[in-house]
Design a protein around this motif. Structure first.
Motif, PDB file in Angstrom:
ATOM      1  N   GLY A 308     -55.290  -3.094   6.539  1.00 36.80           N
ATOM      2  CA  GLY A 308     -56.489  -3.916   6.396  1.00 36.80           C
ATOM      3  C   GLY A 308     -57.544  -3.639   7.456  1.00 36.80           C
ATOM      4  N   ASP A 309     -57.094  -3.189   8.631  1.00 35.28           N
ATOM      5  CA  ASP A 309     -58.073  -2.868   9.678  1.00 35.28           C
ATOM      6  C   ASP A 309     -58.955  -1.696   9.234  1.00 35.28           C
ATOM      7  N   GLU A 310     -58.409  -0.835   8.373  1.00 35.89           N
ATOM      8  CA  GLU A 310     -59.188   0.325   7.942  1.00 35.89           C
ATOM      9  C   GLU A 310     -60.303  -0.047   6.961  1.00 35.89           C
ATOM     10  N   ILE A 311     -60.301  -1.295   6.504  1.00 39.37           N
ATOM     11  CA  ILE A 311     -61.467  -1.750   5.730  1.00 39.37           C
ATOM     12  C   ILE A 311     -62.191  -2.876   6.477  1.00 39.37           C
ATOM     13  N   GLY A 312     -61.822  -3.074   7.726  1.00 37.50           N
ATOM     14  CA  GLY A 312     -62.516  -4.063   8.558  1.00 37.50           C
ATOM     15  C   GLY A 312     -62.164  -5.508   8.232  1.00 37.50           C
ATOM     16  N   MET A 313     -60.964  -5.737   7.710  1.00 40.16           N
ATOM     17  CA  MET A 313     -60.567  -7.124   7.443  1.00 40.16           C
ATOM     18  C   MET A 313     -60.589  -7.931   8.738  1.00 40.16           C
ATOM     19  N   THR A 314     -60.926  -9.210   8.599  1.00 40.10           N
ATOM     20  CA  THR A 314     -60.986 -10.103   9.764  1.00 40.10           C
ATOM     21  C   THR A 314     -59.921 -11.192   9.626  1.00 40.10           C
ATOM     22  N   ASP A 315     -59.675 -11.889  10.716  1.00 41.72           N
ATOM     23  CA  ASP A 315     -58.739 -13.023  10.681  1.00 41.72           C
ATOM     24  C   ASP A 315     -59.271 -14.082   9.725  1.00 41.72           C
ATOM     25  N   VAL A 316     -58.380 -14.673   8.968  1.00 42.44           N
ATOM     26  CA  VAL A 316     -58.777 -15.668   7.977  1.00 42.44           C
ATOM     27  C   VAL A 316     -58.360 -17.061   8.479  1.00 42.44           C
ATOM     28  N   PRO A 317     -59.323 -17.962   8.632  1.00 45.76           N
ATOM     29  CA  PRO A 317     -58.944 -19.307   9.067  1.00 45.76           C
ATOM     30  C   PRO A 317     -58.046 -19.959   8.006  1.00 45.76           C
ATOM     31  N   ILE A 318     -56.911 -20.482   8.432  1.00 48.70           N
ATOM     32  CA  ILE A 318     -55.957 -21.079   7.498  1.00 48.70           C
ATOM     33  C   ILE A 318     -55.965 -22.597   7.701  1.00 48.70           C
ATOM     34  N   PRO A 319     -56.328 -23.351   6.656  1.00 43.66           N
ATOM     35  CA  PRO A 319     -56.331 -24.816   6.804  1.00 43.66           C
ATOM     36  C   PRO A 319     -54.926 -25.332   7.163  1.00 43.66           C
ATOM     37  N   ALA A 320     -54.905 -26.442   7.898  1.00 47.24           N
ATOM     38  CA  ALA A 320     -53.634 -26.945   8.446  1.00 47.24           C
ATOM     39  C   ALA A 320     -52.544 -27.067   7.375  1.00 47.24           C
ATOM     40  N   ASP A 321     -52.914 -27.513   6.179  1.00 46.27           N
ATOM     41  CA  ASP A 321     -51.865 -27.740   5.177  1.00 46.27           C
ATOM     42  C   ASP A 321     -51.409 -26.447   4.483  1.00 46.27           C
ATOM     43  N   GLU A 322     -52.002 -25.301   4.884  1.00 44.46           N
ATOM     44  CA  GLU A 322     -51.544 -24.022   4.314  1.00 44.46           C
ATOM     45  C   GLU A 322     -50.824 -23.157   5.347  1.00 44.46           C
ATOM     46  N   VAL A 323     -50.676 -23.704   6.558  1.00 42.41           N
ATOM     47  CA  VAL A 323     -50.064 -22.909   7.629  1.00 42.41           C
ATOM     48  C   VAL A 323     -48.621 -22.578   7.282  1.00 42.41           C
ATOM     49  N   GLN A 324     -48.256 -21.331   7.514  1.00 43.65           N
ATOM     50  CA  GLN A 324     -46.893 -20.857   7.259  1.00 43.65           C
ATOM     51  C   GLN A 324     -46.149 -20.552   8.558  1.00 43.65           C
ATOM     52  N   ASP A 325     -46.858 -19.976   9.507  1.00 46.36           N
ATOM     53  CA  ASP A 325     -46.204 -19.422  10.693  1.00 46.36           C
ATOM     54  C   ASP A 325     -45.607 -20.516  11.584  1.00 46.36           C
ATOM     55  N   PRO A 326     -44.308 -20.394  11.908  1.00 39.33           N
ATOM     56  CA  PRO A 326     -43.677 -21.396  12.777  1.00 39.33           C
ATOM     57  C   PRO A 326     -44.334 -21.472  14.158  1.00 39.33           C
ATOM     58  N   PHE A 327     -44.913 -20.375  14.587  1.00 43.90           N
ATOM     59  CA  PHE A 327     -45.603 -20.356  15.884  1.00 43.90           C
ATOM     60  C   PHE A 327     -46.707 -21.417  15.888  1.00 43.90           C
ATOM     61  N   GLU A 328     -47.481 -21.448  14.796  1.00 49.13           N
ATOM     62  CA  GLU A 328     -48.574 -22.421  14.682  1.00 49.13           C
ATOM     63  C   GLU A 328     -48.019 -23.825  14.458  1.00 49.13           C
ATOM     64  N   LYS A 329     -46.986 -23.906  13.620  1.00 48.89           N
ATOM     65  CA  LYS A 329     -46.436 -25.228  13.309  1.00 48.89           C
ATOM     66  C   LYS A 329     -45.869 -25.888  14.572  1.00 48.89           C
ATOM     67  N   ASN A 330     -45.228 -25.095  15.425  1.00 50.20           N
ATOM     68  CA  ASN A 330     -44.578 -25.666  16.609  1.00 50.20           C
ATOM     69  C   ASN A 330     -45.539 -25.910  17.765  1.00 50.20           C
ATOM     70  N   LYS A 331     -46.631 -25.138  17.788  1.00 45.54           N
ATOM     71  CA  LYS A 331     -47.593 -25.312  18.890  1.00 45.54           C
ATOM     72  C   LYS A 331     -48.991 -25.364  18.283  1.00 45.54           C
ATOM     73  N   PRO A 332     -49.266 -26.394  17.497  1.00 49.74           N
ATOM     74  CA  PRO A 332     -50.513 -26.405  16.721  1.00 49.74           C
ATOM     75  C   PRO A 332     -51.765 -26.426  17.606  1.00 49.74           C
ATOM     76  N   GLY A 333     -52.803 -25.795  17.076  1.00 59.01           N
ATOM     77  CA  GLY A 333     -54.120 -25.891  17.705  1.00 59.01           C
ATOM     78  C   GLY A 333     -54.325 -25.004  18.919  1.00 59.01           C
ATOM     79  N   MET A 334     -53.316 -24.216  19.297  1.00 59.82           N
ATOM     80  CA  MET A 334     -53.495 -23.375  20.482  1.00 59.82           C
ATOM     81  C   MET A 334     -53.975 -21.971  20.112  1.00 59.82           C
ATOM     82  N   GLY A 335     -54.160 -21.760  18.818  1.00 60.42           N
ATOM     83  CA  GLY A 335     -54.623 -20.432  18.385  1.00 60.42           C
ATOM     84  C   GLY A 335     -53.519 -19.384  18.441  1.00 60.42           C
TER      85      GLY A 335
END
Ligand code: GLC
Length: 487
Positions: A308-335
């Motif tokens: 995706g970097d080869e087409i310049g894809m960017t980070d996609v903001p994920i709304p709280a209720d769509e979060v999948q990653d346990p990293f975010e779920k366990n330490k929310p809001g820290m990016g």
């Protein structure tokens, strides 16, 4: 899928969500038929808590598999055996009431750590490598390689003096006793021997280590032995382009230090992005991401670029209720969450960007109808066109694909270096600033010609002084030289 594939319950199977062993074999076959190699992610540090080995290990203290994992009694006053932390939050220990001991996990409690001090574990895991090598894989990216051995005395980690409260709480401690212990090196050498046994004159199998370590420790993973032979991983991932501040002076310094630190005959490597870190186009902005592409593909060594970097894809903001990653779920809001850089590849303007006929588990970037492989394939000025051009140039030019690296002195925001091979010389000039940058004539070869530029409008012979545009990078060869333009 507690950690999206990094919690493995069968090291020799394919999750039915993704296919079967037959479809895997077909993938390897078809890739090889096209001159592509397949490298698997090997996760030695931990398994899933549903892996049969762990199910047995936790069944009883007397179970023969007990020692395959890291079991410790509670601390004398009760509580976890020491102060080690789990990467994804909380302690690195979970109490197992049934057997009255804690088990260790560097990541989630669903990811118990294997005990690599146990020779049976090592033998079993080397069999896993052989299983896939026999199926024809070309190598492995080895997950959190530096952490596979823990301190034999399980001493407390010391506090990190540089920690500030806005940081990930995991960084509160220095990982003195659970990362990069001397005992890791002989294990890496063992892995290398397992993999080397499958190499032949025609093709070798590769080990790539995931290692977030300071330079001096990183290069130790090439495994230079007393006989001068490299017996470690062929490629210890060099994440500096992700970690270093995006300034010409910083990158210049690091490239020089890295080149100087490499053991003889070590193959350097550079990584621009991965599934754990913000995407390059989000980190540095879309214009600078073109410069980053040129940097990655002109530095000496193996480049790694993230889908995706080869087409310049960017980070996609994920709304709280769509979060999948346990990293975010366990330490929310820290990016810290990694979902934003894991959204579906944008292939075309078809449904779900052509990524799937099912429902992807992460939403698409808003720009997918226009930013996709299909559209960029038809646009000579696109990021994809730039990547393709740079890759073609790299293949065509020995100076780029095997030449030496020569640091050049440039001024201001410009990073300059040359790549030399048997009389062939290419000069790379990268303007990290957002204002125009005149280039000193002393840096230019005689009869200079532009072989690549991040600016699609620039091409051809350079007459007179060269002024780089904002965030512009160029690769310069010599007219009639050994370095013909490829476009
Ligand atoms: C590595 C992987 C990361 C994963 C972790 C635990 O850092 O890159 O995605 O979560 O290991 O396996």
């Amino acid at each position: 899928m507690a950690d999206f594939g990094y919690d493995i319950s069968d090291f020799c199977g394919i999750d039915p969500r993704f296919g079967t062993l037959d479809s895997f074999d077909a993938l390897v076959r078809e890739a090889h038929a096209r001159g592509l190699r397949i490298i698997l992610d090997f996760v030695p540090n931990h398994t899933s808590d549903r892996h049969p080995w762990f199910v047995q290990s936790r069944a009883a203290r007397s179970d023969p598999r007990r020692d395959w994992y890291i079991w410790r009694d509670p601390a004398p006053g009760g509580g976890p055996p020491n102060n080690w932390l789990g990467n994804f939050g909380g302690p690195a220990w979970t109490f197992d009431a049934a057997t009255g001991q804690y088990y260790g996990h560097s990541f989630l409690k669903e990811q118990p750590d294997l005990n690599w001090r146990n020779p049976e574990v090592r033998a079993a895991m080397y069999e896993v490598l052989r299983f896939w090598l026999r199926r024809g894989v070309d190598g492995f990216r080895v997950d959190v390689l530096s952490q596979i051995v823990k301190d034999a005395q399980f001493r407390d980690n010391p506090p990190n003096p540089d920690f500030t409260p806005d940081q990930d709480p995991f960084l509160r401690l220095l990982m003195l006793y659970n990362t990069d212990l001397p005992e890791v090196q002989p294990i890496v050498a063992e892995m290398r021997r397992v993999v080397d046994a499958f190499s032949d004159a025609r093709s070798s199998r590769v080990l790539i280590g995931e290692l977030y370590l300071p330079l001096a420790r990183l290069v130790a993973y090439y495994g230079l032995n007393a006989e001068g032979v490299l017996e470690g991983v062929q490629l210890p991932f060099n994440f500096q382009l992700i970690a270093t501040e995006w300034k010409a002076a910083h990158i210049d310094r690091f490239v020089r230090d890295y080149e100087a630190a490499l053991p003889a005959n070590a193959q350097p490597n550079w990584v621009l992005g991965n599934h754990d870190r913000a995407r390059i186009a989000s980190r540095v902005g879309p214009r600078m991401a073109r410069l980053a592409a040129m940097l990655l593909l002109t530095l000496r060594g193996t480049p790694t670029l993230y889908y995706g970097d080869e087409i310049g894809m960017t980070d996609v903001p994920i709304p709280a209720d769509e979060v999948q990653d346990p990293f975010e779920k366990n330490k929310p809001g820290m990016g810290l969450g990694r979902d934003p850089e894991r959204t579906p590849m944008q292939w075309s303007a078809a449904a779900h960007a052509g990524f799937t006929t099912g429902t992807p588990w992460l939403r698409l970037a808003a720009d997918w109808p226009t930013r996709n492989v299909d559209a960029q394939s038809r646009d000579a000025g696109s990021m994809l066109a730039l990547y393709r051009h740079l890759i073609a140039l790299r293949r065509a030019q020995p100076a780029l694909n095997r030449g030496s690296y020569e640091a050049l002195e440039a001024e201001g925001d410009v990073l300059a270096f040359a790549r030399n091979h048997e009389g062939l010389r290419l000069v790379v000039l990268l303007n990290f600033g957002d204002t125009p940058a005149p280039v000193s004539p002393a840096l230019m070869p005689r009869q200079p010609v532009v072989l690549a530029s991040t600016d699609p409008a620039r091409a051809g012979v350079i007459e007179g002084p060269l002024v780089l545009g904002p965030c512009e990078g160029v690769v310069i060869g010599t007219v009639n030289g050994e370095a013909p333009a490829t476009r």
